[in-house]
Design a protein around this motif. Structure first.
Motif, PDB file in Angstrom:
ATOM      1  N   SER A   1      -6.663 -10.472   5.871  1.00  0.00           N
ATOM      2  CA  SER A   1      -7.292  -9.278   5.318  1.00  0.00           C
ATOM      3  C   SER A   1      -7.375  -8.214   6.400  1.00  0.00           C
ATOM      4  O   SER A   1      -7.291  -8.507   7.600  1.00  0.00           O
ATOM      5  CB  SER A   1      -8.689  -9.609   4.788  1.00  0.00           C
TER       6      SER A   1
ATOM      7  N   THR B   1      -8.089  -6.388   1.153  1.00  0.00           N
ATOM      8  CA  THR B   1      -6.644  -6.218   1.020  1.00  0.00           C
ATOM      9  C   THR B   1      -5.930  -7.111   2.033  1.00  0.00           C
ATOM     10  O   THR B   1      -6.258  -7.111   3.220  1.00  0.00           O
ATOM     11  CB  THR B   1      -6.250  -4.748   1.271  1.00  0.00           C
TER      12      THR B   1
ATOM     13  N   VAL C   1       0.863  -1.188   0.000  1.00  0.00           N
ATOM     14  CA  VAL C   1       0.000   0.000   0.000  1.00  0.00           C
ATOM     15  C   VAL C   1       0.897   1.235   0.000  1.00  0.00           C
ATOM     16  O   VAL C   1       1.615   1.479   0.983  1.00  0.00           O
ATOM     17  CB  VAL C   1      -0.939   0.006   1.210  1.00  0.00           C
TER      18      VAL C   1
END
Length: 391
Positions: free
Chosen positions: A172, A157, A119
Motif C-alpha cells: 500500500s 491503494t 492510477v
C-alpha cells in the motif's frame, strides 16, 4: 595560518560534545543542541547518546523531552537520515534540507506508482491522498499508519514496486504518503508503540509540536545557520567533512560558508575551517572515558575520522559506513562494546591504553548497564566486533 593539532581537536570534542565528566549535563535538549542533532536511525541511539553525556538522567527524561515537553522533534534531514532535533532548529532543517528531500521523495514514490499501479493521474492522486491523510490525522490528533489507512481509502491503494520481478511484493502507499508528509513538515513522528527501542511511531500533526506549524525561513540563511552550528560543534574540519555531513552539493556548501566569517586553519597536512570568533584553544580536560552507541553523532560527525579512529575502522564499522558501539579514551577510540542477551555490558580494547583507561571504561560500562535496566537493544546495523562480543 593558525595550526590546530590533534590534541586541540580532541580537547574540543571532549568539552563541546559533553563527553568529559566536567561537561556532562542532565539537560536532554541541551545535549541535543551541543551535537546540533542526535542520530535517530536506530531509536536506541538517541537514548544511549544522552546516557553517555549525562550525569543522572534516565530514559524517562528523554521521553519527557520528546513527548511531554516537546523540546525535541524527530525528523528526516541530512543524507535522508533520521535525527532528533531541538524544536528551535526545526525551521532551519526544514528549509535547508527537508524541503528538498520532500521533493525527491515525492518524485521517487510517484514513479513507483506510475510503474506499478493503476492510477491515471499520479500527481493529483498523490496530492489528494496527502490532504486526506492530513485531515484524518488532524481529526484524530494522533494515529498509527494502520489507523490512518483504515480512515483514508486512498492510502490503501496497492502498488507493485517492481513489476515482473520475483522479489516484488505489492504494497500500500500508506508509508510513502506519510513519509512525504513528514518530509514536508506537515506531520511528525510521535511516541512509539513500544519501549524506547521501538521504531513503530504514532504520527501527529506538526501543529501539536509547533503551534502554527513550522516557520518558513529563507533557504540560504537556513543553510548558513546550520553550517554555523556544525562548525561550533565539530570545527575545525575540512569543507569535505561538512559537505558529507549535510549531504548538500558543493555549490550550496560554498554559498553557506560565504555568508559566515570563517578562518582556514592547518590541521597538519590538511586545511580545516573554523568560525573566526572560535580560534582560542580549549583547556584540555582530565582524561575521560565514554561508551558511545552505534551511530552516535560524535563519530558520525566527520567523514575523515583518522585523528580519533586510528586503525580500528574494520572492527567497528559495517560495509555501509555505519559505526557500531565504540569505547573512547581521552578523545580517541580504543575499542568497542556490546550488550549481551542477559544484559551484561562487555567491551574489548583494541589497544593498550593503560590501567587508568581500563578502570575508567569499567565504570562507564557499569553506568551503561544501569541505564539499560531490563531493556535489551540490538543495534540496527551489526558490526564485526559487536557481533563477536555477543556471539
Amino acid at each position: 595560518m593558525r595550526s590546530m593539532n590533534v590534541a586541540e581537536r580532541r580537547a574540543r570534542l571532549a568539552l563541546r560534545h559533553r563527553l568529559s565528566p566536567q561537561a556532562r549535563t542532565d539537560d536532554v535538549a541541551g545535549i541535543a543542541r551541543s551535537m546540533v542533532v542526535l542520530h535517530a536511525t536506530d531509536p536506541a541511539t538517541v537514548f544511549l547518546s544522552v546516557a553517555a553525556r549525562s550525569v543522572g538522567a534516565v530514559p524517562g527524561a528523554v521521553e519527557k523531552a520528546l513527548y511531554d515537553d516537546r523540546t525535541l522533534l524527530r525528523m528526516l534531514a541530512m543524507r535522508r537520515t533520521m535525527f532528533v532535533a531541538p524544536v528551535e532548529l526545526v525551521p532551519v532543517l526544514q528549509s535547508s534540507t527537508a524541503n528538498g528531500l520532500a521533493a525527491k521523495q515525492r518524485a521517487t514514490y510517484s514513479r513507483l506508482i506510475e510503474r506499478g499501479g493503476d492510477v491515471p493521474d499520479v500527481p493529483a492522486f498523490f496530492a489528494e491522498a496527502e490532504e486526506a491523510a492530513h485531515r484524518a490525522l488532524l481529526a484524530r490528533g494522533e494515529a498509527t499508519g494502520a489507523q490512518l489507512g483504515a480512515d483514508v481509502p486512498l492510502l490503501r491503494t496497492r502498488v507493485d514496486p517492481a513489476p515482473g520481478k520475483s522479489y516484488s511484493r505489492p504494497t500500500s502507499v500508506t508509508t510513502w504518503i506519510l513519509v512525504t508528509l513528514g518530509c514536508e513538515g506537515r506531520i511528525v513522528r510521535g511516541r512509539p508503540n513500544g519501549s524506547w527501542t521501538s521504531s513503530q511511531y504514532r504520527w501527529s500533526p506538526a501543529e501539536a509540536w509547533l503551534p502554527g506549524g513550522i516557520e518558513d525561513v529563507p533557504a540560504d540563511g537556513a543553510r548558513a545557520e546550520l553550517v554555523r552550528r556544525w562548525l561550533r560543534a565539530f570545527g575545525p574540519a575540512p569543507a569535505a567533512d561538512l559537505k558529507w555531513w549535510t549531504g548538500w552539493n558543493a555549490g550550496d556548501v560554498r554559498k553557506a560558508l560565504a555568508l559566515l566569517d570563517v578562518t582556514e586553519v592547518d590541521l597538519g597536512g590538511a586545511t580545516g575551517l573554523v568560525l573566526s570568533d572560535d580560534l582560542e584553544p580549549e583547556p584540555a580536560p582530565e582524561p575521560w572515558a565514554a561508551l558511545l552507541p552505534a551511530l552516535d553523532p560524535t563519530p558520525m560527525g566527520w567523514q575523515e575520522r583518522g585523528w580519533f579512529l586510528g586503525e580500528h575502522g574494520p572492527a567497528l564499522f559495517d560495509r555501509n559506513g555505519n559505526i557500531g558501539p565504540s569505547v573512547w579514551w581521552d578523545g580517541r577510540i580504543i575499542g568497542g562494546w556490546a550488550q549481551r542477551k542477559d544484559g551484561e555490558i562487555v567491551f574489548r580494547l583494541l589497544e593498550d591504553a593503560g590501567a587508568e583507561a581500563e578502570a575508567a571504561v569499567e565504570r562507564e560500562a557499569a553506568r551503561m548497564a544501569a541505564w539499560y535496566g531490563d531493556v535489551r537493544a540490538i543495534p540496527r546495523f551489526r558490526t564485526p566486533l559487536e557481533r563477536e562480543l555477543t556471539s
